[in-house]
Structures are given as structure tokens and as C-alpha cells.
Design an enzyme around this catalytic site. Sequence first.
Site, mmCIF file in Angstrom:
data_model
loop_
_atom_site.group_PDB
_atom_site.id
_atom_site.type_symbol
_atom_site.label_atom_id
_atom_site.label_comp_id
_atom_site.label_asym_id
_atom_site.label_seq_id
_atom_site.Cartn_x
_atom_site.Cartn_y
_atom_site.Cartn_z
ATOM 1 N N ASP A 187 -3.847 -7.879 -7.002
ATOM 2 C CA ASP A 187 -5.256 -8.207 -7.285
ATOM 3 C C ASP A 187 -5.494 -7.935 -8.771
ATOM 4 O O ASP A 187 -6.198 -6.995 -9.134
ATOM 5 C CB ASP A 187 -6.166 -7.348 -6.408
ATOM 6 C CG ASP A 187 -5.967 -7.663 -4.947
ATOM 7 O OD1 ASP A 187 -6.330 -8.757 -4.520
ATOM 8 O OD2 ASP A 187 -5.397 -6.807 -4.222
ATOM 9 N N HIS A 205 0.843 -1.206 0.000
ATOM 10 C CA HIS A 205 0.000 0.000 0.000
ATOM 11 C C HIS A 205 0.879 1.256 0.000
ATOM 12 O O HIS A 205 0.574 2.236 -0.671
ATOM 13 C CB HIS A 205 -0.865 0.050 1.260
ATOM 14 C CG HIS A 205 -1.880 -1.037 1.360
ATOM 15 N ND1 HIS A 205 -1.796 -2.053 2.271
ATOM 16 C CD2 HIS A 205 -3.011 -1.269 0.654
ATOM 17 C CE1 HIS A 205 -2.833 -2.849 2.141
ATOM 18 N NE2 HIS A 205 -3.587 -2.413 1.161
ATOM 19 N N SER A 263 -2.600 -7.869 3.233
ATOM 20 C CA SER A 263 -3.093 -7.614 4.592
ATOM 21 C C SER A 263 -3.398 -8.925 5.291
ATOM 22 O O SER A 263 -3.406 -9.007 6.514
ATOM 23 C CB SER A 263 -4.365 -6.774 4.528
ATOM 24 O OG SER A 263 -4.097 -5.596 3.824
HETATM 25 O O1 PAF Z 1 -8.255 -4.051 -3.013
HETATM 26 C C1 PAF Z 1 -8.900 -3.676 -2.012
HETATM 27 O O2 PAF Z 1 -8.358 -3.451 -0.943
HETATM 28 C C2 PAF Z 1 -10.404 -3.516 -2.121
HETATM 29 O O3 PAF Z 1 -10.951 -4.453 -2.973
HETATM 30 C C3 PAF Z 1 -10.829 -2.096 -2.510
HETATM 31 C C4 PAF Z 1 -10.342 -1.734 -3.897
HETATM 32 C C5 PAF Z 1 -10.291 -1.087 -1.502
HETATM 33 C C6 PAF Z 1 -12.350 -1.974 -2.517
HETATM 34 O O4 PAF Z 1 -12.896 -2.248 -1.261
#
Ligand code: PAF
Length: 283
Positions: free
Chosen positions: A153, A39, A189
Site C-alpha cells: 500500500d 503481515h 487479505s
Molecule cells: O493497511 C491497512 O490494513 C489499513 O489501511 C490500516 C493501516 C490498518 C488502517 O485501517
Amino acid sequence: MHIIKSRHDLVTHLLSIRKQGKNVTIGFVPTMGALHSGHASLIDESVSENTITVCSIFVNPTQFGDKSDLEKYPKPIEKDIEILIKHKCDILFLPEFEEVYSAQYVHQKFEIGELESKIEGASRPGHFQGVCNVVSQLFEIVTPDCAYFGQKDYQQTAIIKSLIKLTGSNITLKIVPIKRESNGLAMSSRNIRLSDKGRKNAAFIYKALRDIQAEVETRSLVELVNRAKQFISSQKGVDLDYLLAVDAETLNEVTSIKETGSIIILVAVTYEGVRLIDNIFLN
Ligand code: PAF
């Protein structure tokens, strides 16, 4: 860093920032918290490219089919705030459910085609519609110029690309490469739910991907994919959900590297009861 909890306050704040000049750009990093270096790399990229960076932390219930997964989702908010401050995020949007989904909100069905129900979508029915609902709401509130999503993702990034097209918005989607732990495990996470030993052992996922990549020029893709599946399945306590070679654009399965320009291997496993996903580009 400003911490804003209300939708109305964030919209008003961002409007006043937009009024400061035509060249103001807003970068947006949507997250569900439990922030890690992956992140942080999205935040860094947004900070370096935009006037203002907004990060949202909202654990979106509508994208969890498995309610126990939702309940177990980590929420270390104090640590998250420290990371955001360290990485010079300007605004943290930290809404309650009602700020994202008003009482009048009707859950929408987005026409994202077969992308929604294949691969990750097949294992998590309704997941990508939940993602589209929350991301479209967040986009409406933040009105970003650029939105930053992690490559881990991968299918989600393809869905967001479709969502942006579908809603006719001119948000630029930025896909940021995967950050890995020192043993190769993709940062997530969910990793903190693994035992220390499990976290170390989970290196087998990236090894399986790297082994395919290393020999893709000299051996058949089908053979390499099958070998990787066997390797993963032979690990103790692992449940392999899928390991597929797909076209990076359409996410349709491919059997040879000659079939298409860009191929990505997508993998999902459950290990120590934790769902882990990863991917690697082959060419
Ligand atoms: O990737 C994520 O953490 C979630 O799918 C997101 C994009 C914040 C949507 O809740």
C-alpha cells in the site's frame, strides 16, 4: 499473547510496561485482520526491533467508500490469533468501533494535500482521510516508537509519513517490502476472494511490473508503461484502473528515468470483482 479489547485497558497496560525502563520500545503493526505472510513479516520485524509488539485488528468502516467491500472483508479471527501467537506478537488490540471512535469523536480533516485525492485516492474518495482518522486514533492509544506498514500500500505509506509530520509525533515509520505468493502475486487479505484459477492467473500483474523493470535501461519509460497497460488490459476479465510511473517521494507522474532519483510503478486492477494493487521500484 494478551488480547485487549478496551482502549482504557491497553493504555494502562502499556503505561505499566513503559514504567519498566527507559529503553522500552513499542512496535506497532496496525491491520484489518485476515493476516497473511505479509503481515507476519511486519510482526517479525517489529518483534526483532522492539521490547513489545502490539498488533491491532480493526476493520475500519471510515476508509471504505464501497459498503459492499466492507461487508465482504474477511474476518478469520481464530486463524489471525494463531498467526500472531506463532510470530510472538505480545499484544493483540481487538477493539469494537466505540473503543476507537468514542461518542464524542469528530471525524477530522487532515491536511495531507494532493496525495489524498490522486491515484488510489482518485478511485477511492475519502479513503485516505478514513485511514488518517483511524491511524491517528490508534497512534494515540498505542503511542508506538515504531510503526510498521507494508510497501504494497505504497501511497498509504506516503500518507502516513505526512500524517506523522503533520501531528508532530516522533514515531519512526518502517516500510516493509512486499511479500509475494509463489507466482508473484502480491499478498493481500483480498486474495482469498479470488477463485483458485484467478489467484493463479493474477500473476500477470507482477509480470507486467517485472517487464517494465527488466527493460527500463534500454527503452523509453512511456513506451514500457503503455506496453504494460496493454498487456494487463488484454487479460480476460480484468479492469485496469491505473498503471503509472511516479516519483517515489512526491508520487507525481514521470515520463523518463532521468527525471528523478527514485521511480516506482503503481498499479491497480479489478479482477474477478476484487481490487488488487501492486508496485515495484525501478531504481
Ligand atoms: O493497511 C491497512 O490494513 C489499513 O489501511 C490500516 C493501516 C490498518 C488502517 O485501517
